[in-house]
Design an enzyme around this catalytic site. Structure first.
Site, PDB file in Angstrom:
ATOM      1  N   PHE A 167       0.843  -1.198   0.000  1.00 48.29           N
ATOM      2  CA  PHE A 167       0.000   0.000   0.000  1.00 48.29           C
ATOM      3  C   PHE A 167       0.877   1.247   0.000  1.00 48.29           C
ATOM      4  CE2 PHE A 167      -2.423  -3.289   2.126  1.00 48.29           C
ATOM      5  CZ  PHE A 167      -3.725  -3.130   1.650  1.00 48.29           C
ATOM      6  N   ASP A 168       0.558   2.185  -0.862  1.00 49.94           N
ATOM      7  CA  ASP A 168       1.127   3.513  -0.705  1.00 49.94           C
ATOM      8  C   ASP A 168       0.526   4.117   0.557  1.00 49.94           C
ATOM      9  OD1 ASP A 168       2.400   6.036  -1.447  1.00 49.94           O
ATOM     10  OD2 ASP A 168       0.356   6.707  -1.878  1.00 49.94           O
ATOM     11  N   LYS A 169       1.262   4.981   1.221  1.00 51.71           N
ATOM     12  CA  LYS A 169       0.743   5.549   2.466  1.00 51.71           C
ATOM     13  C   LYS A 169      -0.188   6.736   2.218  1.00 51.71           C
ATOM     14  CE  LYS A 169       2.244   8.408   6.345  1.00 51.71           C
ATOM     15  NZ  LYS A 169       1.960   9.700   5.674  1.00 51.71           N
ATOM     16  N   THR A 170       0.356   7.803   1.649  1.00 53.84           N
ATOM     17  CA  THR A 170      -0.391   9.055   1.554  1.00 53.84           C
ATOM     18  C   THR A 170      -1.521   8.960   0.540  1.00 53.84           C
ATOM     19  OG1 THR A 170       1.610  10.279   2.114  1.00 53.84           O
ATOM     20  CG2 THR A 170      -0.205  11.522   1.155  1.00 53.84           C
ATOM     21  N   VAL A 202      -1.283  -0.979  -4.280  1.00 55.44           N
ATOM     22  CA  VAL A 202      -2.426  -0.080  -4.194  1.00 55.44           C
ATOM     23  C   VAL A 202      -1.922   1.342  -4.027  1.00 55.44           C
ATOM     24  CG1 VAL A 202      -4.618   0.402  -3.054  1.00 55.44           C
ATOM     25  CG2 VAL A 202      -3.688  -1.920  -3.024  1.00 55.44           C
TER      26      VAL A 202
END
Length: 674
Positions: A364-367, A565
């Site tokens: 997962f990307d964070k922001t 994602v």
């Protein structure tokens, strides 16, 4: 049945006349007697002829020409459309299932078995037409997307209100949307407030409140970055308030049109399983023909009666025709793509769908993915002897020049805390991955990560600044140090909170069998660890540049299938490197729609477990269909060799085809179980 059934592209209404009640053959000339219902009508006429002939011959004991003529009529009605398909296939150098059925029917006629030949063509054509009808249901579920947008729009031009076709709308037009009507174009709200049901596009179950933009000019220049409360999409349903909408996309380019186009393209693609079955049929069908020819000439060597051997060969021909195999995968893929589209999940074909069902890990990307992507200013820690107002004034002056999410948060939350107007900085320059520099009060000012100041000339940060950074980052803040000239003014702390429901998403994905979930972030490792721990992810990788994210994805791929994602824009390289790239919040974003294999149209990560669950269920149904289709062939071939007749073989053969299609159509009713 054609081995390529279910992979023809869907064309929207502008390119093709609407389909009738039944999908299937494209009829013309003499074969267009009943229009769109020709296929099912011919099949029923064939059945009526077979039944009448059988009753006359068996029950009424009528002998001679009358029953035979009726059986031949069944040949005409049951075989005419099949004959055309077979002819087209043979001309193209392919020997497909239609050809095998015709050979078996002709063989039965040559033996004087007109009833069995007529029965074969009746049941084959009936199965064909019912199969097309069932497949048509799935196709129409997708094609219905194209009908969501209204045909006309009420537009205000030169002070007058005109009703025009949606195709005539131009970028910059102002569209008037009445209460409880469908929105005709992508755009943003100029005037009015309302709640809009976006479920047809994004899958969101709750209407989204809409309000006007503050700056029309700025909104028109950066419409893709507007807040969800300002943007609207064609095909969505307005609530009780009237809205004035500024059109940002022409009808052919709006989100709805792009979705329809991409789903249509997805249907033409083939999944790995479908490619395998097509290769299998390419060799299997000729092998069946050779085997049947061998059975036909076997009396030369065995002394068996030619009529018995030829009848058995025709029965084997029916048994070995892989009709169910041809439709096993495309019927499941088409149904799943249609079901996903109804819930705001765009799946670009069978390949990504099958991969989605096999995911072992997800990054997962964070922001903007795990977190809201809307950070807020939480801490202003001034250096020794520095007034807090001076630190905040300098930080706001620089960040006003940037459109980075962290910069917008500092400006949004910092300006109300200033007693005077912010200063004006100039000459902003980005230092990629580290921060920015600008000019303020005739001096250079730097705002960025602590690491930035070890890479640039000037005094090193004092210990108090370093300690403040460590304290804030331990608490999960993203920090920015501010240096004006050689003087360190202090540290700004910003926090991006996790999205609501992300912990539940992680739990649901584990329940579905995803073994490993990690977060990739450009933020420092401590911030990444804090967010990952809060939502229950297995690991977090911080301080990553875009190229570093690709490296992490490559490492995960070495361990198995991996999904990435992100938002489809900043994460494009990582999305492309993953087994399956999944973009969220893709509605209105051409980049996200083009980049990802799977697009979650809404800005809601809770669609992800639904998509993964649908992929896993699709794979299970494909496996079931393959087992049934190949299992029936494996049982019928020896059964016909041992004496099973053409009639029973036809019943089992066509029954397996309808069973496979019915099993695939269950995906249209798929429900989330987590």
């Amino acid at each position: 049945m054609s081995a390529t059934l279910g992979t023809e592209p869907i064309l929207d209404a502008a390119d093709r006349a609407p389909r009738g009640e039944h999908d299937g053959h494209d009829h013309d000339g003499l074969l267009d007697v009943f229009g769109a219902r020709t296929e099912i009508a011919f099949s029923l006429l064939a059945g009526a002829a077979v039944l009448t002939g059988w009753i006359l011959e068996t029950v009424a004991d009528v002998e001679g020409a009358v029953p035979t003529v009726l059986f031949l009529a069944a040949y005409v009605f049951g075989g005419s459309l099949t004959l055309r398909e077979a002819y087209q296939s043979v001309r193209a150098g392919r020997f497909e299932i239609d050809f095998l059925m015709l050979v078996a029917a002709v063989g039965a006629a040559a033996l004087g078995k007109f009833f069995e030949g007529g029965l074969l063509l009746f049941l084959f054509s009936l199965g064909h037409s019912l199969e097309h009808y069932a497949m048509g249901r799935a196709k129409r579920a997708i094609e219905a997307l194209a009908e969501l947008a209204p045909k006309t729009a009420l537009v205000r031009r030169d002070g007058a209100e005109l009703e025009v076709a949606v195709e005539a709308l131009a970028v910059g037009d102002t569209v008037i949307v009445r209460p409880n009507s469908r929105i005709p174009a992508d755009g943003f709200v100029l005037d009015g407030t309302s709640s809009v049901d976006q479920a047809p596009i994004t899958g969101e179950s709750v209407p989204v409140d809409k309000q006007p933009v503050e700056d029309r000019t700025h909104a028109a220049q950066a419409s893709d970055s507007l807040d969800a409360s300002n943007r609207v999409f064609a095909g969505t349903i307005n609530g009780t308030g009237a809205l004035d909408i500024y059109v940002t996309r022409r009808a052919a380019d709006n989100t709805l049109a792009r979705v329809v186009q991409l789903v249509s393209e997805a249907e033409t693609g083939q999944s790995p399983t479908q490619q395998f079955t097509n290769r299998f049929e390419r060799y299997f069908v000729p092998a069946v023909i050779l085997f049947v020819l061998g059975l036909t000439v076997s009396p030369v060597f065995t002394g068996e009666d030619f009529g018995d051997s030829f009848y058995r060969a025709m029965a084997v021909l029916v048994a070995a025709s892989p009709c169910a195999l041809a439709i096993a995968t495309p019927s499941a893929v088409l149904s799943a793509v249609a079901r996903a589209g109804r819930s705001g999940v765009l799946v670009k074909g069978g390949g990504p769908l099958e991969d989605l069902g096999q995911l072992q890990s997800i990054a997962f990307d964070k922001t903007g993915t795990v977190t809201e992507g809307k950070p807020r200013l939480t801490d202003v820690v001034a250096g020794d002897g520095i007034p807090e107002a001076r630190l905040l004034r300098a930080a706001v002056a620089v960040e006003r020049l940037s459109d980075h999410p962290l910069a917008r948060a500092i400006v949004r939350d910092g300006v109300p805390r200033l007693a005077e107007e912010p200063a004006t900085a100039t000459e902003l320059q980005s230092i990629i991955g580290r921060g920015v520099r600008a000019s303020l009060d005739d001096q250079t000012i730097h705002v960025g990560k602590l690491a930035l100041f070890a890479e640039i000339d000037g005094a090193a940060p004092p210990t108090t600044i370093v300690a403040a950074v460590e304290t804030l980052e331990t608490a999960g803040r993203t920090t920015m140090v501010v240096r004006h000239g050689d003087e360190y003014l202090g540290v700004i702390g910003v926090m991006d909170t996790a999205r609501a429901g992300v912990a539940e998403v992680v739990h649901d994905l584990r329940q579905l069998g995803v073994r490993r979930m990690v977060m990739l972030s450009g933020d420092n490792q401590r911030v990444a660890n804090a967010i990952a721990g809060e939502v229950g992810l297995d690991d977090a990788r911080g301080d990553l540049m875009p190229a570093d994210k690709v490296t992490e994805i490559t490492a995960l791929r070495a361990q198995g299938t991996v999904g990435m994602v992100g938002d489809g824009v900043n994460d494009a390289p990582a999305l492309a490197s993953a087994t399956v790239g999944i973009a969220m919040g893709a509605a209105g974003s051409d980049v996200a729609l083009e980049t990802a294999d799977i697009a979650l149209m809404g800005d809601d990560l809770r669609r992800l477990p639904f998509a993964v669950g649908l992929g896993r269920t699709t794979n299970a149904i494909i496996r079931q269909n393959l087992i049934v289709s190949l299992g029936i062939v494996a049982i019928l071939i020896p059964a016909t060799l041992l004496g099973l007749g053409i009639g029973p073989a036809v019943f089992v053969h066509e029954g397996s085809t309808l069973l496979v299609v019915g099993n695939a159509l269950r995906l249209l009713a798929y429900r989330e179980t987590t």
